[in-house]
Design an enzyme around this catalytic site. Structure first.
Site, PDB file in Angstrom:
ATOM      1  N   GLY A   1      10.987  -2.962   5.667  1.00  0.00           N
ATOM      2  CA  GLY A   1      10.211  -4.210   5.666  1.00  0.00           C
ATOM      3  C   GLY A   1       9.756  -4.543   4.252  1.00  0.00           C
ATOM      4  O   GLY A   1       9.953  -5.658   3.755  1.00  0.00           O
ATOM      5  N   HIS A   2       9.177  -3.558   3.577  1.00  0.00           N
ATOM      6  CA  HIS A   2       8.757  -3.758   2.188  1.00  0.00           C
ATOM      7  C   HIS A   2       9.968  -4.071   1.303  1.00  0.00           C
ATOM      8  O   HIS A   2       9.901  -4.936   0.434  1.00  0.00           O
ATOM      9  CB  HIS A   2       8.092  -2.490   1.631  1.00  0.00           C
ATOM     10  CG  HIS A   2       6.865  -2.047   2.374  1.00  0.00           C
ATOM     11  ND1 HIS A   2       6.849  -0.939   3.186  1.00  0.00           N
ATOM     12  CD2 HIS A   2       5.612  -2.555   2.427  1.00  0.00           C
ATOM     13  CE1 HIS A   2       5.641  -0.772   3.693  1.00  0.00           C
ATOM     14  NE2 HIS A   2       4.868  -1.742   3.264  1.00  0.00           N
TER      15      HIS A   2
ATOM     16  N   LEU B   1       8.886  -2.982  11.935  1.00  0.00           N
ATOM     17  CA  LEU B   1       8.694  -1.824  11.059  1.00  0.00           C
ATOM     18  C   LEU B   1       7.258  -1.778  10.553  1.00  0.00           C
ATOM     19  O   LEU B   1       6.691  -2.807  10.189  1.00  0.00           O
ATOM     20  CB  LEU B   1       9.649  -1.913   9.854  1.00  0.00           C
ATOM     21  CG  LEU B   1      10.949  -1.132   9.985  1.00  0.00           C
ATOM     22  CD1 LEU B   1      11.712  -1.546  11.219  1.00  0.00           C
ATOM     23  CD2 LEU B   1      11.820  -1.330   8.752  1.00  0.00           C
TER      24      LEU B   1
ATOM     25  N   LYS C   1       5.017 -10.257   9.149  1.00  0.00           N
ATOM     26  CA  LYS C   1       4.488  -9.225  10.053  1.00  0.00           C
ATOM     27  C   LYS C   1       2.961  -9.304  10.101  1.00  0.00           C
ATOM     28  O   LYS C   1       2.354  -9.178  11.155  1.00  0.00           O
ATOM     29  CB  LYS C   1       4.952  -7.856   9.543  1.00  0.00           C
ATOM     30  CG  LYS C   1       4.143  -6.668  10.013  1.00  0.00           C
ATOM     31  CD  LYS C   1       4.643  -6.182  11.324  1.00  0.00           C
ATOM     32  CE  LYS C   1       3.837  -5.100  11.981  1.00  0.00           C
ATOM     33  NZ  LYS C   1       2.900  -4.367  11.214  1.00  0.00           N
TER      34      LYS C   1
ATOM     35  N   ARG D   1       2.741   2.766  10.282  1.00  0.00           N
ATOM     36  CA  ARG D   1       2.052   3.403  11.416  1.00  0.00           C
ATOM     37  C   ARG D   1       3.016   3.901  12.488  1.00  0.00           C
ATOM     38  O   ARG D   1       2.642   4.730  13.319  1.00  0.00           O
ATOM     39  CB  ARG D   1       1.098   2.421  12.075  1.00  0.00           C
ATOM     40  CG  ARG D   1      -0.126   2.163  11.236  1.00  0.00           C
ATOM     41  CD  ARG D   1      -0.833   0.926  11.730  1.00  0.00           C
ATOM     42  NE  ARG D   1      -1.769   0.456  10.721  1.00  0.00           N
ATOM     43  CZ  ARG D   1      -3.065   0.679  10.755  1.00  0.00           C
ATOM     44  NH1 ARG D   1      -3.601   1.330  11.741  1.00  0.00           N
ATOM     45  NH2 ARG D   1      -3.843   0.248   9.793  1.00  0.00           N
TER      46      ARG D   1
ATOM     47  N   MET E   1       0.841  -1.199   0.000  1.00  0.00           N
ATOM     48  CA  MET E   1       0.000   0.000   0.000  1.00  0.00           C
ATOM     49  C   MET E   1       0.877   1.251   0.000  1.00  0.00           C
ATOM     50  O   MET E   1       0.398   2.346   0.315  1.00  0.00           O
ATOM     51  CB  MET E   1      -0.944  -0.018   1.204  1.00  0.00           C
ATOM     52  CG  MET E   1      -1.869  -1.234   1.152  1.00  0.00           C
ATOM     53  SD  MET E   1      -3.399  -1.019   2.061  1.00  0.00           S
ATOM     54  CE  MET E   1      -2.765  -0.842   3.708  1.00  0.00           C
ATOM     55  N   GLY E   2       2.164   1.088  -0.345  1.00  0.00           N
ATOM     56  CA  GLY E   2       3.052   2.247  -0.431  1.00  0.00           C
ATOM     57  C   GLY E   2       3.554   2.695   0.918  1.00  0.00           C
ATOM     58  O   GLY E   2       3.485   1.952   1.894  1.00  0.00           O
ATOM     59  N   ALA E   3       4.081   3.952   0.977  1.00  0.00           N
ATOM     60  CA  ALA E   3       4.760   4.462   2.187  1.00  0.00           C
ATOM     61  C   ALA E   3       5.811   3.441   2.622  1.00  0.00           C
ATOM     62  O   ALA E   3       5.819   2.953   3.763  1.00  0.00           O
ATOM     63  CB  ALA E   3       3.762   4.761   3.304  1.00  0.00           C
ATOM     64  N   LEU E   4       6.680   3.110   1.692  1.00  0.00           N
ATOM     65  CA  LEU E   4       7.564   1.954   1.847  1.00  0.00           C
ATOM     66  C   LEU E   4       8.658   2.173   2.890  1.00  0.00           C
ATOM     67  O   LEU E   4       9.164   3.277   3.056  1.00  0.00           O
ATOM     68  CB  LEU E   4       8.199   1.634   0.490  1.00  0.00           C
ATOM     69  CG  LEU E   4       7.194   1.364  -0.635  1.00  0.00           C
ATOM     70  CD1 LEU E   4       7.926   1.060  -1.937  1.00  0.00           C
ATOM     71  CD2 LEU E   4       6.244   0.233  -0.284  1.00  0.00           C
TER      72      LEU E   4
HETATM   73  P1  AMP Z   1       1.402  -2.935   3.538  1.00  0.00           P
HETATM   74  O1  AMP Z   1       1.938  -1.929   2.592  1.00  0.00           O
HETATM   75  O2  AMP Z   1       1.416  -2.512   4.965  1.00  0.00           O
HETATM   76  O3  AMP Z   1       0.100  -3.543   3.093  1.00  0.00           O
HETATM   77  O4  AMP Z   1       2.450  -4.142   3.514  1.00  0.00           O
HETATM   78  C1  AMP Z   1       2.846  -4.716   2.291  1.00  0.00           C
HETATM   79  C2  AMP Z   1       3.621  -5.968   2.584  1.00  0.00           C
HETATM   80  O5  AMP Z   1       4.773  -5.644   3.365  1.00  0.00           O
HETATM   81  C3  AMP Z   1       2.809  -7.004   3.391  1.00  0.00           C
HETATM   82  O6  AMP Z   1       3.064  -8.299   2.865  1.00  0.00           O
HETATM   83  C4  AMP Z   1       3.373  -6.848   4.776  1.00  0.00           C
HETATM   84  O7  AMP Z   1       3.292  -8.020   5.538  1.00  0.00           O
HETATM   85  C5  AMP Z   1       4.831  -6.517   4.473  1.00  0.00           C
HETATM   86  N1  AMP Z   1       5.469  -5.864   5.622  1.00  0.00           N
HETATM   87  C6  AMP Z   1       5.027  -4.790   6.324  1.00  0.00           C
HETATM   88  N2  AMP Z   1       5.846  -4.517   7.359  1.00  0.00           N
HETATM   89  C7  AMP Z   1       6.813  -5.470   7.339  1.00  0.00           C
HETATM   90  C8  AMP Z   1       7.952  -5.753   8.153  1.00  0.00           C
HETATM   91  N3  AMP Z   1       8.253  -4.997   9.211  1.00  0.00           N
HETATM   92  N4  AMP Z   1       8.727  -6.812   7.822  1.00  0.00           N
HETATM   93  C9  AMP Z   1       8.426  -7.585   6.741  1.00  0.00           C
HETATM   94  N5  AMP Z   1       7.383  -7.365   5.926  1.00  0.00           N
HETATM   95  C10 AMP Z   1       6.583  -6.334   6.219  1.00  0.00           C
END
Ligand code: AMP
Length: 279
Positions: free
Chosen positions: A36-37, A184, A149, A187, A30-33
């Site tokens: 972790g991403h 990470l 995560k 939020r 969902m961006g705001a990378l």
């Molecule tokens: P999001 O943009 O929050 O929907 O996350 C996109 C992907 O990044 C999802 O598969 C999350 O599980 C992964 N993600 C988010 N935070 C972390 C993190 N700290 N470590 C590993 N993967 C992460």
């Protein structure tokens, strides 16, 4: 690196890669990378010939319009980070491209979607499963990378892929943490200094409870102890701390017989945090 906005352009591009025999990986975000991403992107780069990162803040998975409006958006910075990682293509569609007029389908993964996050955020996993199924259909990826995560989300996606015979290999990647243990998350930026200082308590309390459980401590008492410790450590509210079957998310009363996961959701300084670890 190209940024594409329409499914038609994406399809054309991927068709060319596939005709050349390339293996395609996708990292849905969902961006705001953050790092972790980027760890998912690096895993995709290692495992695939071509890597697509999707950036889409999916309205269907937000049950709170305020949360959707407040979700951080940073496409320019994201694009720069992804270019530096050698990503081939960003797919960043507008909501109307993903949900055009007349859109009427939903993917419901029962069972694994129901407890924990599913109970706290009604329809959340319906939105996730629907958009992920669509992204798989749009990208035709051979492999898809998700973070541990969001453990329950990973199990929902695995269940969906098995049940619907989707030809994608789902790869779950380790949670990336700050040096103090805080997982990470986009939020984390909303934590004020005090909340940020207290937030790593979540991981340390879960780690201590997991160790006790591995050592044979009683489940009920250990989980109740973890809830009390979180209160002491400054967390405003504990939504859940649960020991669950790692794949089905069914409750576990006697660990040690099958892979188990300790999962928690808490509030601190007006921010909701989730985390999980193996037991
Ligand atoms: P999001 O943009 O929050 O929907 O996350 C996109 C992907 O990044 C999802 O598969 C999350 O599980 C992964 N993600 C988010 N935070 C972390 C993190 N700290 N470590 C590993 N993967 C992460």
């Amino acid at each position: 690196m190209q940024i594409l906005r329409t499914v038609a352009e994406l399809r054309t591009r991927v068709r060319g890669w596939k005709a050349d025999g390339r293996q395609v990986g996708v990292v849905p975000t969902m961006g705001a990378l953050h790092e972790g991403h980027l760890s998912l992107v690096r895993a995709a780069k290692r495992g695939c010939d071509r890597v697509i990162v999707t950036i889409f803040v999916n309205p269907m998975q937000f049950n709170n319009p305020e949360d959707l409006a407040k979700y951080p958006r940073a496409e320019d910075t994201d694009a720069a980070l992804l270019a530096a990682e050698g990503v081939d293509l960003i797919f960043a569609p507008a909501p109307e491209e993903v949900y055009p007029q007349g859109f009427a389908s939903r993917v419901i993964v029962s069972g694994v979607s129901a407890p924990l996050e599913g109970a706290m955020r009604p329809d959340h996993f319906e939105g996730v499963a629907t958009v992920v199924a669509k992204l798989f259909g749009m990208t035709q990826a051979d492999r898809a990378y998700f973070g541990q995560k969001d453990w329950q989300q990973l199990q929902v996606v695995r269940r969906m892929v098995t049940d619907l015979n989707i030809a994608v290999e789902v790869v779950g990647c380790e949670t990336v943490r700050e040096a103090d243990g805080l997982a990470l998350s986009s939020r984390n930026l909303r934590l004020d200094p005090l909340a940020r200082a207290q937030a790593p308590g979540l991981y340390s309390i879960l780690s201590r409870a997991a160790q006790a459980l591995r050592g044979g401590a009683a489940v009920g008492t250990t989980l109740a102890g973890a809830v009390a410790d979180l209160g002491q450590a400054g967390f405003d509210r504990v939504e859940y701390v649960e020991l669950r079957d790692a794949a089905t998310l069914d409750p576990i009363t006697a660990p040690g017989t099958r892979p188990a996961r300790l999962l928690a959701a808490v509030w601190i300084g007006g921010v909701r945090l989730i985390d999980n670890i193996p037991v």
